[in-house]
Write an enzyme that holds these catalytic residues in place. Sequence first.
Site: not given
Length: 226
Positions: A11, A13, A185
């Site tokens: 991922d 961001d 996250d």
Amino acid sequence: MIEPMQLALFDLDHTLIPFDTGMAWTDFLIGQGVLDDTARQTYLDHCHQYVAGTLDLHAMHRSSVGPLRHVPPPRLAGWLDTFRDQLQTRLPAATRALVASHHQRGDLCAIVTATPRFLARPLAELFGVPHLLATGSATDAAGHLTGEIDGPPCFRAHKIEHVQRWLDGLGHGLASFERSWFYSDSASDLPLLQAVSHPVAVRPDARLRAHALAHGWPVLEPAPDA
């Protein structure tokens, strides 16, 4: 050519980078005089909806990409080059080393992000990740962005669809790899995290942290400093 036997998905961001690409781009456009200061709060409101699990990604895309409808493609390309240069010093050493370690083993690497592809591409280039799976942005006949999403967004369960379609084009499937990683996250990425052999939580939100700890997944807290 030796076929890669391991797969590493990242991922973007708050995973590879400790900030939100869309917010950084909003601030950049405010600095360019394209947007006014209210755009920052509008974007933050979308981020709060994301955390709450109520985000309409299409509405967020229209809000953040729509103002670029009349920007000529060459001007946008120039802005993106400047944007990439400004972000270069904001890449954490820890995540650059993580990506490099997978490259050195010969793993097949890709960034898989809900961020619009045209914004994520500069960061994929900076990290040296050759494959980018991201949300497409529709353009008109003249190449101008329309503000709409092109195809299924690379978001939540759709991330698996993007990964499978990409791997199908390479003659692979998730099950064909000896080991596969996905670093994220967000609990919104649980479908893809549960589809790989080695899910890793990075700076996880509260729901993902609880899930990771309950299932014995590694939890990484890389330093945010570049």
